[in-house]
Design an enzyme around this catalytic site. Structure first.
Site, mmCIF file in Angstrom:
data_model
loop_
_atom_site.group_PDB
_atom_site.id
_atom_site.type_symbol
_atom_site.label_atom_id
_atom_site.label_comp_id
_atom_site.label_asym_id
_atom_site.label_seq_id
_atom_site.Cartn_x
_atom_site.Cartn_y
_atom_site.Cartn_z
ATOM 1 C CD GLU A 147 -2.749 -1.273 2.353
ATOM 2 O OE1 GLU A 147 -2.746 -0.712 3.314
ATOM 3 O OE2 GLU A 147 -3.671 -2.258 2.499
ATOM 4 C CG ASN A 188 -0.923 -6.477 -1.967
ATOM 5 O OD1 ASN A 188 -1.652 -7.107 -2.768
ATOM 6 N ND2 ASN A 188 -1.304 -6.292 -0.597
ATOM 7 C CG HIS A 224 -10.332 -5.274 0.655
ATOM 8 N ND1 HIS A 224 -10.322 -6.678 1.371
ATOM 9 C CD2 HIS A 224 -8.561 -5.141 0.778
ATOM 10 C CE1 HIS A 224 -9.231 -7.129 1.750
ATOM 11 N NE2 HIS A 224 -8.226 -6.124 1.528
ATOM 12 C CD GLU A 252 -4.834 -7.632 1.353
ATOM 13 O OE1 GLU A 252 -5.513 -6.896 1.820
ATOM 14 O OE2 GLU A 252 -3.673 -7.269 1.429
ATOM 15 C CG ASP A 254 -13.034 -8.572 1.496
ATOM 16 O OD1 ASP A 254 -13.118 -7.543 0.723
ATOM 17 O OD2 ASP A 254 -12.331 -8.540 2.577
HETATM 18 O O1 9MR Z 1 -6.774 -8.818 8.021
HETATM 19 C C1 9MR Z 1 -6.139 -7.770 9.001
HETATM 20 C C2 9MR Z 1 -6.684 -7.485 10.133
HETATM 21 O O2 9MR Z 1 -6.817 -8.513 11.216
HETATM 22 C C3 9MR Z 1 -5.963 -6.365 10.807
HETATM 23 O O3 9MR Z 1 -6.529 -5.680 11.949
HETATM 24 C C4 9MR Z 1 -5.840 -5.192 9.893
HETATM 25 C C5 9MR Z 1 -5.054 -4.019 10.418
HETATM 26 O O4 9MR Z 1 -4.670 -3.010 9.239
HETATM 27 O O5 9MR Z 1 -5.142 -5.676 8.578
HETATM 28 C C6 9MR Z 1 -5.856 -6.608 7.887
HETATM 29 O O6 9MR Z 1 -5.304 -6.977 6.864
HETATM 30 C C7 9MR Z 1 -5.270 -5.967 5.696
HETATM 31 C C8 9MR Z 1 -3.898 -6.256 5.112
HETATM 32 O O7 9MR Z 1 -2.806 -6.636 5.760
HETATM 33 C C9 9MR Z 1 -3.634 -5.270 3.902
HETATM 34 N N1 9MR Z 1 -4.765 -4.755 3.120
HETATM 35 C C10 9MR Z 1 -6.074 -4.459 3.852
HETATM 36 C C11 9MR Z 1 -6.139 -5.652 5.115
HETATM 37 C C12 9MR Z 1 -7.669 -5.368 5.840
HETATM 38 O O8 9MR Z 1 -7.435 -4.117 6.509
#
Ligand code: 9MR
Length: 469
Positions: A147, A188, A224, A252, A254
């Site tokens: 990101e 990513n 997402h 990722e 959803d």
């Molecule tokens: O799924 C992850 C969640 O458990 C954490 O709380 C969160 C914190 O930022 O991160 C989530 O995963 C993220 C991923 O690492 C990067 N892209 C967005 C995802 C959803 O927030």
């Protein structure tokens, strides 16, 4: 091919998605891609969740366990225990791992953001080197920088950018490559799935990194989505990245719904999932799709977006939703053609035939091999499903095959491969040596090639020829 024989080629599960349905992973592998999920350490103690994860998916992304706040909570002190647990689960279930992630502004311990500017580069390089070395040979790919962009296409002014400028990205990629030369190195991000300012910025960045010879192998499109909002430009957008000479992956996925979800919502979600899968299958260079989580009960959505949820293919009880069925259908389930004849998703640059290994035409032994090659510029992965078609149990196996000229195995999974070129023997590991009659095991390897990405044309199981198909 007889229906029974076709069914035997696919790993099947009973009860999760109807009687003896092919799994997402077997369908995906037959198309030359993977189908992944995210798993957290906490998920591993939920046996309902892990039963689905270990049978339906063949790639795992640790949800949090390889992030900086877990792996290096204080300067120079490393903790790989949680990540190792995820890798162990993956290995035990014949899954590969997408490492996530090495450099990210979030889930970053405060000691990093408190460093004097002059020490940030050293800390970043040490972190990347230590973590990528720890997982060397165990991860298929790394999200090296996660990101990096703001939504307007400018680079985030995070601690790394502020210390090093935009060059931190190339530095991170080079450092990761030095630590694990065989891992596929990704950038990513989210909101880059369709064309737009942010996606254009990522495209320009990748183009410039390639022009400078920086090691970059792929771009991850997080995906997402909000119900009904899969960008219509997604396929074309991923294809333009692939044309730069990198792989692309949906990392990722959803698709969130405002609760309560109606049946019309779930039908739209099924369409959305199928669209994403079809987009990936249509793009040469799209190596796989990963969902973020296994089911609605473990999804991050409800805690992050108030009033939203139901974002995955499995409901709160891990029963498949319409999106599951649509995904399986998009992957070829129920099609009349046997889903085991997948050609490489990219055409090998030359057509030099292999110099050895006559094809199996006649009598075959009591084994069957389904293979799928996914090739890119100078690399490939081959997924092999080996089935015991005989009536006795095989206890310990060696699968022999000859690689096409110029191919060298760099890493493999679920078998020991030796030597790395020419006539190779893949030998079972401790957990997959027994093949009951009708039983299958999924193995595979990653290799480099010099222009001929063809799959082997013959396989032997303990010295006896197998049929291919
Ligand atoms: O799924 C992850 C969640 O458990 C954490 O709380 C969160 C914190 O930022 O991160 C989530 O995963 C993220 C991923 O690492 C990067 N892209 C967005 C995802 C959803 O927030």
């Amino acid at each position: 091919m007889a229906a029974a024989a076709a069914a035997a080629l696919l790993v099947s599960t009973v009860g999760q998605a109807g009687a003896a349905s092919p799994t997402l992973r077997s369908l995906a592998e037959a198309k030359g891609i993977y189908f992944g999920t995210a798993l957290t350490q906490g998920n591993l103690s939920n046996s309902t969740l892990t039963a689905v994860a270990g049978t339906q998916f063949d790639m795992v992304t640790p949800g949090n366990e390889m992030k900086w706040d877990t792996t290096e909570p204080s300067n120079g002190t490393y903790n790989f225990g949680p990540g190792d647990q995820i890798v162990a689960f993956a290995t035990a279930h014949g899954m590969r791992v997408r490492g996530h992630n090495l450099v990210w502004h979030s889930q970053l311990p405060s000691w990093v953001t408190s460093l004097p500017t002059s020490q940030v580069q050293g800390a970043m390089e040490a972190h990347i080197t230590t973590e990528a070395t720890h997982y060397k040979g165990q991860v298929y790919a790394w999200d090296v920088v996660n990101e990096p962009f703001n939504d307007d296409g400018s680079l985030r002014q995070d601690v790394f950018y502020n210390a090093m400028g935009s060059g931190y990205i190339a530095d991170a990629l080079r450092t990761a490559h030095a630590a694990d030369p065989n891992a596929k190195l990704y950038l990513n991000d989210y909101n880059i799935e369709g064309t737009g300012a942010k996606s254009n910025a990522m495209y320009s960045l990748v183009q410039s990194l390639k022009a400078q010879g920086v090691p970059i192998d792929g771009v991850g499109f997080e995906s997402h989505f909000i119900l009904g909002q899969v960008p219509s430009t997604m396929q074309a957008n991923m294809q333009r990245f692939a044309a730069l000479g990198v792989n692309v992956a949906v990392t990722e996925l959803d698709d969130r719904i405002q609760l309560p979800a109606s049946s019309a919502n779930l039908a739209q979600q099924a369409t959305d999932y199928a669209t994403v899968v079809k987009d990936c299958l249509a793009v040469s260079g799209c190596v796989g799709v990963s969902q973020w989580g296994v089911g609605d009960a473990d999804s991050w959505i409800p805690s992050a977006f108030s009033g939203y949820g139901a974002a995955t293919m499995y409901d709160n009880n891990y029963q498949p939703k319409p999106a599951y069925t649509a995904t399986a259908t998009a992957l070829g389930s129920g099609s009349t053609a046997p889903p085991t004849t997948a050609p490489p998703t990219t055409t090998p640059p030359t057509t030099t035939p292999p110099t050895t290994a006559p094809p199996t035409t006649g009598a075959a032994g009591s084994c069957k091999v389904a293979n799928a090659v996914n090739a890119w510029n100078n690399g490939l992965t081959e997924n092999i499903t080996l089935t015991n078609t005989g009536s006795s149990t095989v206890n310990g196996w060696s699968l022999g095959f000859t690689l096409a000229a110029g191919q060298t195995i760099t890493s493999g999974w679920n078998a020991a491969y030796t030597p790395s070129t020419g006539a190779v023997t893949a030998t079972n590991l401790s957990y997959n040596g027994t093949l009951a009659p009708g039983g299958s095991t999924a193995i595979g390897f990653q290799a480099t090639h010099t222009g001929n990405a063809s799959a082997p044309t013959a396989y032997t199981l303990n010295g006896v020829a197998c049929s291919i198909g």
